[in-house]
Motif scaffolding. Structure first.
Motif, PDB file in Angstrom:
ATOM      1  N   ALA A  52       0.835  -1.210   0.000  1.00 21.40           N
ATOM      2  CA  ALA A  52       0.000   0.000   0.000  1.00 21.40           C
ATOM      3  C   ALA A  52       0.863   1.251   0.000  1.00 21.40           C
ATOM      4  CB  ALA A  52      -0.931   0.001   1.209  1.00 21.40           C
ATOM      5  N   GLU A  53       1.956   1.233   0.752  1.00 27.96           N
ATOM      6  CA  GLU A  53       2.856   2.395   0.793  1.00 27.96           C
ATOM      7  C   GLU A  53       3.491   2.652  -0.565  1.00 27.96           C
ATOM      8  OE1 GLU A  53       5.612   1.674   3.926  1.00 27.96           O
ATOM      9  OE2 GLU A  53       4.183   2.179   5.528  1.00 27.96           O
ATOM     10  N   GLU A  67       0.723   9.655  -5.116  1.00 28.76           N
ATOM     11  CA  GLU A  67       1.057  11.006  -4.667  1.00 28.76           C
ATOM     12  C   GLU A  67       1.989  11.718  -5.646  1.00 28.76           C
ATOM     13  OE1 GLU A  67       2.502  10.036  -0.787  1.00 28.76           O
ATOM     14  OE2 GLU A  67       0.540   9.202  -0.225  1.00 28.76           O
ATOM     15  N   ASP A  68       2.905  10.957  -6.235  1.00 32.81           N
ATOM     16  CA  ASP A  68       3.805  11.543  -7.227  1.00 32.81           C
ATOM     17  C   ASP A  68       3.020  11.993  -8.466  1.00 32.81           C
ATOM     18  OD1 ASP A  68       6.593  11.974  -8.371  1.00 32.81           O
ATOM     19  OD2 ASP A  68       5.740  10.595  -9.839  1.00 32.81           O
ATOM     20  N   ILE A  69       2.087  11.154  -8.896  1.00 28.74           N
ATOM     21  CA  ILE A  69       1.286  11.502 -10.078  1.00 28.74           C
ATOM     22  C   ILE A  69       0.443  12.730  -9.807  1.00 28.74           C
ATOM     23  CG2 ILE A  69      -0.663  10.743 -11.511  1.00 28.74           C
ATOM     24  CD1 ILE A  69       0.489   7.908 -11.327  1.00 28.74           C
ATOM     25  N   VAL A  70      -0.264  12.737  -8.700  1.00 23.70           N
ATOM     26  CA  VAL A  70      -1.148  13.861  -8.379  1.00 23.70           C
ATOM     27  C   VAL A  70      -0.352  15.147  -8.209  1.00 23.70           C
ATOM     28  CG1 VAL A  70      -2.733  14.793  -6.645  1.00 23.70           C
ATOM     29  CG2 VAL A  70      -2.916  12.404  -7.339  1.00 23.70           C
ATOM     30  N   SER A  71       0.805  15.051  -7.591  1.00 24.95           N
ATOM     31  CA  SER A  71       1.580  16.248  -7.285  1.00 24.95           C
ATOM     32  C   SER A  71       2.321  16.811  -8.484  1.00 24.95           C
ATOM     33  CB  SER A  71       2.601  15.943  -6.172  1.00 24.95           C
ATOM     34  OG  SER A  71       1.946  15.498  -5.004  1.00 24.95           O
ATOM     35  N   TYR A  89      -3.938  15.460  -1.196  1.00 20.58           N
ATOM     36  CA  TYR A  89      -2.944  15.710  -2.248  1.00 20.58           C
ATOM     37  C   TYR A  89      -3.586  16.361  -3.471  1.00 20.58           C
ATOM     38  CZ  TYR A  89       0.306  12.867   0.441  1.00 20.58           C
ATOM     39  OH  TYR A  89       1.124  12.392   1.440  1.00 20.58           O
ATOM     40  N   ILE A  90      -4.824  15.957  -3.780  1.00 22.37           N
ATOM     41  CA  ILE A  90      -5.509  16.547  -4.936  1.00 22.37           C
ATOM     42  C   ILE A  90      -5.789  18.022  -4.683  1.00 22.37           C
ATOM     43  CG2 ILE A  90      -7.625  16.489  -6.313  1.00 22.37           C
ATOM     44  CD1 ILE A  90      -7.740  13.455  -5.774  1.00 22.37           C
ATOM     45  N   LEU A  91      -6.271  18.344  -3.494  1.00 22.81           N
ATOM     46  CA  LEU A  91      -6.541  19.745  -3.158  1.00 22.81           C
ATOM     47  C   LEU A  91      -5.269  20.586  -3.237  1.00 22.81           C
ATOM     48  CD1 LEU A  91      -9.008  19.718  -0.122  1.00 22.81           C
ATOM     49  CD2 LEU A  91      -9.312  20.939  -2.269  1.00 22.81           C
ATOM     50  N   TYR A  92      -4.208  20.041  -2.687  1.00 25.66           N
ATOM     51  CA  TYR A  92      -2.940  20.783  -2.697  1.00 25.66           C
ATOM     52  C   TYR A  92      -2.447  20.998  -4.126  1.00 25.66           C
ATOM     53  CZ  TYR A  92       1.838  22.129  -1.538  1.00 25.66           C
ATOM     54  OH  TYR A  92       3.017  22.815  -1.433  1.00 25.66           O
ATOM     55  N   ALA A  93      -2.582  19.956  -4.967  1.00 26.34           N
ATOM     56  CA  ALA A  93      -2.142  20.065  -6.358  1.00 26.34           C
ATOM     57  C   ALA A  93      -2.988  21.088  -7.118  1.00 26.34           C
ATOM     58  CB  ALA A  93      -2.232  18.698  -7.033  1.00 26.34           C
ATOM     59  N   LEU A  94      -4.293  21.093  -6.893  1.00 23.25           N
ATOM     60  CA  LEU A  94      -5.170  22.079  -7.542  1.00 23.25           C
ATOM     61  C   LEU A  94      -4.775  23.498  -7.132  1.00 23.25           C
ATOM     62  CD1 LEU A  94      -8.628  20.293  -7.254  1.00 23.25           C
ATOM     63  CD2 LEU A  94      -7.601  21.115  -9.389  1.00 23.25           C
TER      64      LEU A  94
END
Length: 649
Positions: free
Chosen positions: A206-207, A214-218, A241-246
């Protein structure tokens, strides 16, 4: 055969069966970790589908030993034992399983081509054949490791429609995600990884999957794809992570409204998120942006009082640099304040520019005391200030204080380097005026020569009021002493140095040079400072100065195109030729303006960091960089020749 023998055989057979069964059960829980050279992630292998009663009796011992060897990571031994089974019998589940194991072993050893050959020997017997599915699973991995992604993907997609364990589904989904990344399809890879997480992998797996997510989203999704991810996964992992990337993507496009929208939601919901500190920094940045006008540049100059003339000339350079005659992109504003050459007034002007006009930075003021007071206030308020003063200590006030000026250290370093490296000189003498300027230059020159591997053969000072330098010349050349060291004139001077450094003005050096010739001190190189760069140099007889080398930050007749362009533009704008101070002020203003027009410079700290990181800016006073707030410049090396000054470097 008697009963005891038969009973013994049955007992031994049962014992072997029990041992084999235990081995199978143990192997069912076995986890092997491997990362191959093509980047295949950790996968769980070794889920036996073969019951012991499916293994012919004549190869059960070999089979049990092979499984034990495999379990103990004795891969070479296991490979050979599975090969014995294949050689002993020609068909059946145990043969298919042996080929599968051998293919898996070859993959673990990095022989993916061999793995493919072995695994392709496993043929499908019926729909949902577990042995065939297991072989195809490893075949997909080996194809991927060989870079044959289309075949790997085709097998994986077919297998996902069959009955598989959760572990095998996780492995295939992550494999597809990895392949999609190689095809530059990050959003589709993201969806596959998210499917894999739904299968509830163990913690280690899972990790790994989350790291990819996280790498893809970021870093890899477009704004549209981030929005799609937000629509699909607006709650639960990985919404933080999605919110931060947006938030970051909208900020990069300059969309402040949406940036603040997602920033606010992120700050409200994810106080324990790994990116929270960075988000808080962005929130603080927005607060800072509200109290600064990124297009406003302050300027403090003496526009009244005894130095008004110099202030007015400096303002010409600021206007030219700011694009008054050649408009620059962006609504740049210059707010000019009068220092009145008074330290307290200059400090008050800094406060006014900071609080009322919200300037992002300040140019000026001029003069040591005035600049020092202004710099202290600028440092206190946190606004970058570019001073123009000879005071060396001014940049020690703090990291918001900068200085663009021609310094003594700068001149001496360039002069000595040229004399040693270009002219091959090793020994030097110094003849200097006994005032603060002369003593400082003498000490700097001495230290720099020693640092360059040269030596000082003599140094003599003189009173600035003198016009006769015979005593100093005789002392410097040893002609005032006899062989015993007693003071007595001897006819021939002892010239044991390659060059003579005279840090004085043109007027005084032009008096010294003929006297050197009179006392037969010839065949040496004269060196000087920018004090020699005078218009009067061209007006008189200067044959004794021919060949003299000195340095300066600005040379009116430079062969550099940027300097020629500046001189022409300045003359067209103001009807006069620029002075060295004009050039220094122009460079100071131009550096600030250039940084301000960078879209990334939004708050005062951005401007400070941009100045700190500035390297080799092509200024008219030389290539300029800043170290600890002080400008470092590549100065022009000049030579006097035939009543003219030429640039030699």
């Amino acid at each position: 055969m008697d009963a005891n023998d038969e009973t013994g055989k049955i007992g031994r057979g049962m014992s072997k069966m029990i041992r084999g069964t235990r081995l199978l059960l143990f192997a069912a829980a076995l986890v092997f970790v491997t990362v191959n050279c093509a980047g295949i992630r950790t996968l769980i292998t070794g889920e036996p589908h073969l019951r012991l009663d499916e293994v012919p009796r004549e190869v059960r011992d070999i089979y049990s030993n092979a499984e034990k060897s495999f379990e103990n990571r004795e891969l070479e031994k296991a490979f050979a034992q599975y090969g014995q089974i294949i050689d002993y019998i020609s068909q059946g589940p145990v043969v298919l399983w042996s080929h599968t194991r051998r293919g898996e072993i070859l993959a673990l050893k990095g022989d993916y081509e061999g793995s493919v050959r072995e695994l392709r020997m496993v043929k499908q017997r019926f729909d949902d054949d577990p042995f065939y599915a297991e072989a195809q699973y490893h075949l997909a991995r080996s194809y991927s490791a060989l870079g044959q992604y289309s075949q790997s993907k085709k097998i994986a997609e077919v297998l996902l429609h069959q009955k598989l364990s959760s572990n095998r589904r996780i492995g295939l989904l992550t494999l597809l995600g990895d392949i999609l990344l190689t095809e530059n399809r990050p959003y589709d890879a993201f969806l596959r990884y998210m499917e894999a997480l739904k299968e509830k992998p163990d913690k280690a797996m899972a990790e790994q999957i989350k790291s990819s997510v996280e790498d893809i989203v970021s870093r890899r999704l477009s704004l549209e794809e981030q929005t799609a991810a937000w629509d699909s996964y607006g709650s639960g992992y990985p919404v933080g992570y999605i919110l931060y990337a947006l938030m970051q993507s909208y900020y990069a496009t300059g969309d402040v409204v949406n940036t603040k929208k997602y920033l606010k939601e992120y700050m409200t919901r994810f106080k324990d998120h790994p990116n929270y500190d960075d988000a808080r920094a962005l929130q603080d940045r927005f607060s800072a942006m509200e109290v600064v006008d990124r297009y406003a540049l302050g300027c403090i100059l003496p526009l009244s009082g005894q130095f008004a003339h110099f202030g007015s000339m400096a303002l010409d350079s600021v206007a030219l640099a700011a694009g008054v005659f050649d408009p620059l992109p962006g609504p740049l504003r210059i707010i000019v304040e009068d220092s009145r050459s008074d330290p307290e007034t200059a400090r008050e002007r800094v406060v006014t520019l900071f609080s009322e006009h919200k300037v992002i930075g300040i140019i000026g003021p001029m003069g040591s005391m005035v600049a020092t007071e202004a710099a202290r206030e600028a440092q206190k308020l946190g606004v970058p200030i570019m001073t123009m003063t000879q005071l060396d200590e001014i940049t020690t006030i703090g990291d918001y204080v900068f200085r663009n000026f021609l310094t003594a250290k700068m001149q001496i370093k360039t002069l000595v380097r040229y004399a040693v490296e270009n002219l091959g000189m090793k020994s030097f003498a110094i003849l200097y005026p006994e005032d603060s300027y002369g003593v400082r230059m003498m000490n700097l020159f001495w230290d720099e020569v020693i640092a360059a591997g040269g030596e000082i053969r003599g140094a003599e000072g003189y009173d600035k009021k003198k016009t006769d330098f015979s005593d100093e010349i005789k002392l410097l050349t040893g002609s005032a002493f006899n062989d015993d060291g007693d003071r007595k004139e001897v006819p021939q001077p002892v010239i044991d140095f390659d060059a003579l450094f005279i840090p004085d003005s043109y007027a005084r050096v032009s008096m010294i040079a003929p006297q050197l010739a009179f006392y037969d001190v010839t065949g040496i190189q004269l060196l000087g400072t920018n004090a020699l760069n005078s218009p009067d140099l061209m007006k008189g007889e200067n044959e004794y100065l021919y060949g003299t080398i000195f340095v300066d930050g600005f040379f009116l007749n430079s062969y550099y195109p940027a300097v020629r362009n500046f001189v022409d533009r300045f003359y067209v704008a103001y009807g006069r030729e620029p002075t060295d101070v004009d050039a220094l002020v122009y460079d100071a203003a131009r550096v600030m303006v250039t940084c301000m027009t960078d879209s990334r410079i939004e708050v005062r700290n951005d401007l400070k960091e941009a100045l700190e990181q500035l390297r080799n800016y092509p200024g008219v006073t030389g290539m300029t960089s800043f170290t600890d707030g002080d400008a470092e410049k590549s100065l022009s090396v000049l030579m006097i020749r035939n009543n003219d000054i030429i640039q030699v470097k």
